[in-house]
Design a protein around this motif. Sequence first.
Motif, short mmCIF file in Angstrom:
data_model
loop_
_atom_site.label_atom_id
_atom_site.label_comp_id
_atom_site.label_asym_id
_atom_site.label_seq_id
_atom_site.Cartn_x
_atom_site.Cartn_y
_atom_site.Cartn_z
N LEU A 146 0.85 -1.10 0.01
CA LEU A 146 -0.01 -0.05 -0.14
C LEU A 146 0.82 1.16 -0.03
N PHE A 147 0.42 2.40 -0.49
CA PHE A 147 0.95 3.64 -0.83
C PHE A 147 2.45 3.53 -1.05
N SER A 148 2.55 2.86 -2.37
CA SER A 148 4.02 2.79 -3.00
C SER A 148 3.99 3.99 -3.85
N LYS A 149 5.43 4.40 -3.84
CA LYS A 149 5.39 5.49 -4.99
C LYS A 149 5.37 5.04 -6.41
N ALA A 150 5.05 5.93 -7.36
CA ALA A 150 4.30 5.47 -8.57
C ALA A 150 5.22 4.44 -9.57
N ASP A 151 6.47 4.84 -9.10
CA ASP A 151 7.55 3.94 -10.34
C ASP A 151 7.57 2.61 -9.31
N MET A 152 7.46 2.38 -8.05
CA MET A 152 7.55 1.25 -7.46
C MET A 152 6.33 0.34 -7.99
N ALA A 153 5.12 1.32 -7.65
CA ALA A 153 4.11 0.51 -8.05
C ALA A 153 3.77 -0.30 -9.48
N ALA A 154 4.46 0.68 -10.14
CA ALA A 154 4.56 0.18 -11.73
C ALA A 154 5.46 -1.24 -11.93
N MET A 155 6.28 -1.20 -11.21
CA MET A 155 7.26 -2.43 -11.12
C MET A 155 6.52 -3.47 -10.76
N TRP A 156 5.97 -3.24 -9.56
CA TRP A 156 5.35 -4.63 -8.96
C TRP A 156 4.06 -5.06 -9.94
N SER A 157 3.48 -4.02 -10.61
CA SER A 157 2.33 -4.28 -11.60
C SER A 157 3.11 -5.00 -12.62
N GLN A 158 4.16 -4.67 -13.23
CA GLN A 158 4.91 -5.56 -14.08
C GLN A 158 5.38 -6.94 -13.91
N HIS A 159 5.28 -7.02 -12.69
CA HIS A 159 5.64 -8.43 -12.21
C HIS A 159 4.47 -9.31 -11.71
N GLY A 160 3.29 -8.83 -12.08
CA GLY A 160 2.25 -9.60 -11.95
C GLY A 160 1.14 -9.01 -10.73
N LEU A 161 1.53 -8.02 -10.06
CA LEU A 161 0.61 -7.66 -8.83
C LEU A 161 -0.31 -6.53 -9.48
N MET A 162 -1.67 -6.74 -9.43
CA MET A 162 -2.33 -5.79 -9.59
C MET A 162 -2.51 -4.45 -9.11
N GLN A 163 -2.46 -3.35 -9.89
CA GLN A 163 -2.32 -2.14 -9.66
C GLN A 163 -3.78 -1.39 -9.20
N ARG A 164 -3.90 -0.67 -7.95
CA ARG A 164 -5.21 -0.04 -7.59
C ARG A 164 -4.82 1.56 -7.56
N ILE A 165 -5.57 2.32 -8.00
CA ILE A 165 -5.45 3.83 -7.61
C ILE A 165 -6.05 4.36 -6.62
N GLY A 166 -6.01 5.60 -6.23
CA GLY A 166 -6.96 6.16 -5.33
C GLY A 166 -6.59 7.83 -5.35
N PRO A 167 -7.50 8.67 -4.94
CA PRO A 167 -7.21 10.03 -4.78
C PRO A 167 -6.66 10.64 -3.45
N GLN A 168 -5.87 11.46 -3.64
CA GLN A 168 -5.76 12.14 -2.49
C GLN A 168 -5.33 13.70 -2.98
N TYR A 169 -5.35 14.61 -1.98
CA TYR A 169 -5.09 16.03 -1.98
C TYR A 169 -3.80 16.62 -1.71
N HIS A 170 -2.83 16.92 -2.54
CA HIS A 170 -1.39 17.48 -1.77
C HIS A 170 -1.10 18.73 -2.21
N TRP A 171 -0.39 19.67 -1.48
CA TRP A 171 0.10 20.93 -2.00
C TRP A 171 1.70 20.75 -2.14
N TYR A 172 1.83 21.69 -3.06
CA TYR A 172 3.21 21.76 -3.80
C TYR A 172 3.73 23.33 -4.09
N ASP A 173 4.89 23.33 -3.58
CA ASP A 173 5.50 24.64 -3.97
C ASP A 173 5.81 25.16 -5.29
N ARG A 174 4.83 25.92 -6.03
CA ARG A 174 5.31 26.31 -7.24
C ARG A 174 6.30 27.72 -7.47
N ASP A 175 7.32 27.65 -6.48
CA ASP A 175 8.16 28.74 -6.01
C ASP A 175 7.15 29.83 -5.89
#
Length: 381
Positions: A146-175
């Motif tokens: 649960l709650f892996s980073k996107a690149d790791m989730a993609a790797m698990w998916s490539q090796h046969g583990l089903m991927q699930r997505i969900g929504p959250q709301y994050h703030w980012y500093d745009r300078d």
Amino acid sequence: MQLEFVDAIAEIAECDWNRAAACDYPFTRFEFLHALEASGAVAPDRGWQAHHLIIRRQDQLVGVMPLYIKTHSYGEYVFDWSWADAYQRHGRPYYPKLLAAIPFTPATGPRLCLIDEGERDDIVAALAVALPKHANDIGASSLHILFSKADMAAMWSQHGLMQRIGPQYHWYDRDYGDFEGFLAAFSSRKRKGLRKERRVVAEQGLDLQVLTGAEISAAQWRFFFHCYQLTYAKRSGHGGYLPESFFTELATSMPEHLVMVLASHGDEPVAVALNFRDQHTLYGRYWGCIREYEFLHFEACYYQGIEYCLREGLRHFDPGAQGEHKIQRGFTPILTYSNHWLADGDFSAAVQRFLDEEQVHIGNYLREASEMLPFKKADGV
């Protein structure tokens, strides 16, 4: 490669675990996971049996992974209750299941922690075979990461583990530079609304202070825990998953990761928000109050956190799960990722169909939710 499973994090030396955890992401650090176990928040009689993975090559530590054998689905924030119900209706056991996650913490971060990231591809490929086999060996119905980073989730998916997505709301500093720079990116109407909320908080005679680490007194920790219990009592009818000793241990073992926002009316503390931090991100985790004040939740949990990030040079604020109201306050809808393997082929196929449909709905929702952001359209946000 040798895999070892331990029933308590204390079975590995703190320095060894943290050497593998490698970064200052607070929730995979030994101190955090040990506090969960030492306080009894994570224990077999609570449905959380620690089963941490230690990875060695030629007797040398190469990686670790927080793992648990679960007998329920509480405290995970990736909801599979409907899957468990389907198993039960067909007379099959869904629990126990094998879970790679941080208990009670829906914050994206590393789950497989490696000393040498150059070995990641080979180790993921090996674990994608070994972990389902181990789940079978211990009688678990399934494996969940649960709650892996996107690149790791993609790797698990490539090796046969089903991927699930969900929504959250994050703030980012745009300078933005400072809070006024952040507000300058808003449309005029949204900017006026946010300023009104902050003005109303001040007009109610409320003062807010940000405390870090050792600045937090024992009395303030006691007040925080009282508020934490009140929040859960109102919402769930119990005093919360985490005992007071969990927080007091963290106050001693990892103060550099703790940021408390304390609201007072005169000399009386009335509300508190507790955050964790690392070098790049602030994580909003707990909130509680002894008295309701208009807009105080937004001020303590969001605006003070944004100001802290801008002051301290943190580029990212993860304020926790749920809360569509965060969007109009400048928190961008983003995707979270999990991966799943089910031993039962028929159920696995049914869950994959469900995930395919769910992914379409969530993708559509994120596009619609992004239209609710308060930023000027000319900014391209």
